[in-house]
Design a protein around this motif. Sequence first.
Motif, PDB file in Angstrom:
ATOM      1  N   UNK B  76       0.824  -1.086  -0.039  1.00 40.02           N
ATOM      2  CA  UNK B  76       0.070   0.045  -0.072  1.00 40.02           C
ATOM      3  C   UNK B  76       0.789   1.321   0.135  1.00 40.02           C
ATOM      4  N   UNK B  77       2.011   1.171   0.854  1.00 40.26           N
ATOM      5  CA  UNK B  77       2.738   2.336   0.906  1.00 40.26           C
ATOM      6  C   UNK B  77       3.545   2.626  -0.461  1.00 40.26           C
ATOM      7  N   UNK B  78       3.963   1.484  -1.150  1.00 41.07           N
ATOM      8  CA  UNK B  78       4.637   1.860  -2.421  1.00 41.07           C
ATOM      9  C   UNK B  78       3.760   2.460  -3.499  1.00 41.07           C
ATOM     10  N   UNK B  79       2.276   1.633  -3.377  1.00 45.64           N
ATOM     11  CA  UNK B  79       1.383   2.275  -4.329  1.00 45.64           C
ATOM     12  C   UNK B  79       1.008   4.079  -3.939  1.00 45.64           C
ATOM     13  N   UNK B  80       1.246   4.143  -2.604  1.00 50.28           N
ATOM     14  CA  UNK B  80       1.042   5.566  -2.425  1.00 50.28           C
ATOM     15  C   UNK B  80       1.957   6.491  -2.975  1.00 50.28           C
ATOM     16  N   UNK B  81       3.221   5.935  -2.590  1.00 53.24           N
ATOM     17  CA  UNK B  81       4.581   6.582  -3.265  1.00 53.24           C
ATOM     18  C   UNK B  81       4.369   6.790  -4.706  1.00 53.24           C
ATOM     19  N   UNK B  82       3.917   5.796  -5.413  1.00 55.61           N
ATOM     20  CA  UNK B  82       3.964   5.763  -6.934  1.00 55.61           C
ATOM     21  C   UNK B  82       2.734   6.812  -7.324  1.00 55.61           C
ATOM     22  N   UNK B  84       1.410   9.258  -5.527  1.00 55.64           N
ATOM     23  CA  UNK B  84       1.403  10.651  -5.126  1.00 55.64           C
ATOM     24  C   UNK B  84       2.376  11.318  -5.991  1.00 55.64           C
ATOM     25  N   UNK B  85       3.628  10.518  -6.260  1.00 56.61           N
ATOM     26  CA  UNK B  85       4.721  10.985  -7.120  1.00 56.61           C
ATOM     27  C   UNK B  85       3.950  11.194  -8.557  1.00 56.61           C
ATOM     28  N   UNK B  86       3.162  10.586  -9.142  1.00 55.96           N
ATOM     29  CA  UNK B  86       2.593  10.592 -10.239  1.00 55.96           C
ATOM     30  C   UNK B  86       1.775  11.927 -10.432  1.00 55.96           C
ATOM     31  N   UNK B  87       1.068  12.094  -9.535  1.00 48.16           N
ATOM     32  CA  UNK B  87      -0.026  13.010  -9.366  1.00 48.16           C
ATOM     33  C   UNK B  87       0.679  14.280  -9.445  1.00 48.16           C
ATOM     34  N   UNK B  88       1.652  14.564  -8.394  1.00 44.77           N
ATOM     35  CA  UNK B  88       2.433  15.805  -8.381  1.00 44.77           C
ATOM     36  C   UNK B  88       3.222  16.102  -9.425  1.00 44.77           C
ATOM     37  N   UNK B  89       3.620  15.214 -10.103  1.00 44.82           N
ATOM     38  CA  UNK B  89       4.450  15.553 -11.284  1.00 44.82           C
ATOM     39  C   UNK B  89       3.891  16.040 -12.452  1.00 44.82           C
ATOM     40  N   UNK B  90       2.596  15.318 -12.774  1.00 41.02           N
ATOM     41  CA  UNK B  90       1.620  15.867 -13.584  1.00 41.02           C
ATOM     42  C   UNK B  90       0.907  16.684 -13.494  1.00 41.02           C
ATOM     43  N   UNK B  91       0.603  17.088 -12.053  1.00 41.20           N
ATOM     44  CA  UNK B  91       0.018  18.367 -11.652  1.00 41.20           C
ATOM     45  C   UNK B  91       0.816  19.658 -12.295  1.00 41.20           C
ATOM     46  N   UNK B  92       2.127  19.375 -11.633  1.00 40.40           N
ATOM     47  CA  UNK B  92       3.083  20.590 -12.118  1.00 40.40           C
ATOM     48  C   UNK B  92       3.165  20.739 -13.503  1.00 40.40           C
ATOM     49  N   UNK B  93       3.412  19.537 -14.203  1.00 40.92           N
ATOM     50  CA  UNK B  93       3.635  19.786 -15.704  1.00 40.92           C
ATOM     51  C   UNK B  93       2.381  20.378 -16.602  1.00 40.92           C
ATOM     52  N   UNK B  94       1.211  20.283 -15.995  1.00 42.71           N
ATOM     53  CA  UNK B  94       0.069  20.711 -16.433  1.00 42.71           C
ATOM     54  C   UNK B  94      -0.206  22.459 -15.734  1.00 42.71           C
ATOM     55  N   UNK B  95      -0.047  22.369 -14.373  1.00 40.49           N
ATOM     56  CA  UNK B  95      -0.497  23.762 -13.765  1.00 40.49           C
ATOM     57  C   UNK B  95       0.536  24.855 -14.291  1.00 40.49           C
ATOM     58  N   UNK B 205       3.790  19.547  -1.536  1.00 38.85           N
ATOM     59  CA  UNK B 205       3.303  19.160  -0.099  1.00 38.85           C
ATOM     60  C   UNK B 205       1.779  19.133  -0.053  1.00 38.85           C
ATOM     61  N   UNK B 206       1.143  20.205  -0.359  1.00 39.39           N
ATOM     62  CA  UNK B 206      -0.209  20.005  -0.137  1.00 39.39           C
ATOM     63  C   UNK B 206      -0.760  18.848  -0.990  1.00 39.39           C
ATOM     64  N   UNK B 207      -0.297  19.077  -2.253  1.00 40.53           N
ATOM     65  CA  UNK B 207      -0.566  18.023  -3.228  1.00 40.53           C
ATOM     66  C   UNK B 207      -0.636  16.342  -2.738  1.00 40.53           C
ATOM     67  N   UNK B 208       0.542  16.049  -2.047  1.00 43.23           N
ATOM     68  CA  UNK B 208       1.012  14.810  -1.708  1.00 43.23           C
ATOM     69  C   UNK B 208       0.144  14.405  -0.165  1.00 43.23           C
TER      70      UNK B 208
END
Lengths: 391, 281
Positions: B76-82, B84-95, B205-208
């Motif tokens: 579960x933790x690994x899922x969370x890391x993956x 959250x990382x993907x979300x934050x990277x893509x969010x910054x790439x779009x925002x 940080x907010x996003x993660x």
Amino acid sequence: MAEISIRNVTKSFQATSVLREVSLNIADGEFLTLLGPSGCGKSTLLRILAGLEVQTGGSVAIGERIVDGVRPKRRDVAMVFQSYALYPHMTVAQNMALPLRMRRLSSWQRLPLLGRFMPGTTATTAEIERDVTRTAKALGIGHLLARKPGQLSGGQRQRVAVGRAMVREPAVFLMDEPLSNLDAKLRVQMRAEIKELHNRLGVTFVYVTHDQAEAMTMSDRVAVMLDGELLQVAPPQQIYADPDDRRVAEFIGSPKINMLEGKVLEAGLANMAGAAFSVPVQVASGTTITIGIRPEAFHVVDSHGLNVLTGSVRMVEHMGSDLFVHLDVPGTDHPVIARLLAERAPQIVSGQTLHLGVKPERLLLFSADGRRLRPEDHAGATVLRMKEHVQ
Amino acid sequence: MSTPHSQGLSAPSAVMRHCVLLITGALILVPFVWMVSLSIKPPGEIFRASFSFWPQQFYGIENYTRALTEAPLPQYMLNGVFVCTMIVVLQIAVCAPAAYALAKLDFPGKNLLFAMVLIALILPHEVLSLPLFILGYQIGILNTYAALILPFVVSPFGIFLFRQFFKTIPDDVIHAARLDGLSELAIVWRIMVPMALPAIIAFAIFSVVSHWNSLFWPLIAVRDQSLMPPPLGIMAFKNEEAGNDYGPLMAASTIVVAPLIIAFLSAQRWFVEGLTGGAVK
């Protein structure tokens, strides 16, 4: 070769028109200053030259090439901004190297980690570093290359901004009030350095300022702008001594030129402020004209007569080599200011009556609409030119 | 705050202020302390009337072992890391590019677009869960990582925060970059984002934090245990048999929260600067 030709450029933001039909040719290697009060459109014109703003109408050519619609980076111009606009997260060396990296390295070679393994990157990067170091040394900022802009003083930042523009050897330098954030002493020093830089590089400089001292000391030619119009483009001496327009005469010169309103009595003679002046222009009697007299055109005479103003001294300012005498002349709104050489003027005290004479050739005559009246003009021609102006 | 005297506050009001801050801080801290305390106690001690932080019998090893073995918490933790990382990277790439366009470029419809961003900022994400579920079903990404990541890629909050920060960067810097030969995208990534780093980190940080702790949407979007994020893992200790499995539950909670606390403490300086930097320049 980079002469600049600006043809009928207009610019408006919604309903306000900022530039009205500006046309100007700038020779290759010339130092031209756009001078005007803030809001006159001079910075907008500079931004149009740089390609940062698009003109509403008209056309700009740099060298042989029309550059309308050409992106800033393809115009071979460099700009120094009033705020310097350095990148705060990069060191001085990185700031100066960026324009070279963008031009000499391909986008693959610029990749953060992989780039250095692309063929040719190492050689080009070393070359860029060499060029940056050489330029920095020439500007006396060689020891600052590892610092960030936040750690530099105003003067040092200014040099870095000049260095970033200089390092890519552009055909045209554009400078937008580069000295206005510096203190007075540094400004005088940088003024000389920029002039020297122009002599050394020999490329075209377009310099924007509202400071007439900068314009007069540095330029080959000065273009005076007001309300989006070019009033006069001429060498500094001519701008001062032979202005085309009343507004130019009033903008240039400190203390300000004295303006006296009056009426032409008969051919060659006008009456203003209780004095008769010889006016060597042919205008109909009864016409209202304005006479401009530079403060230093006055000299003290013994008695009232032709071309002599008489009034009582309100105030005397001692400037060392000169005296500024403020004279209350009956029939004028403002005191007349005269600049007299200290050793030539007799002891002048406030309250006394003083006669100030002017040589007729030093009178600058302006018609009621502010246009200059020159001796060769006669009434008919003036009317014709006024009509053209209206159309 | 740390120097009340320099702001001209008298001693009593400085004391008052610190009292209020201490009480508020304690109120927020107490549940966490309790959680850690419970996670190292044996079942018998958890429900004892008297409270002590340290257990009489240290039961931490047993609780933490059960937490890690009973449910696949590491997975579960690994899922969370993956995720959250993907979300934050893509969010910054779009925002970041979107915010740059809204802050610094002129184009028709800009104000309308920004108004829509603001409206999206008001809407809670839960409102969209049913449409998103149907959409996910239609394009067949339910029960995959994509279902956990894609709905969050466009963040109105990120666009808004970055836009406000980018607006404080002088136009001349962008003009200089254009003259230096940077393309608009290069301006975003090489000039704007590095200059707005405090805001970017605060947003990250907010996003993660919010996606690490997210329970509602993963509960809807995935059924496969191998895809579940950490909060779903904690649920595993709640439902079985009786409610007396609190030791391992608290141990699991501590394990899940720990990475966030470590990340926040190490990035605290940026976090605070990013929240206030745009407003007080």
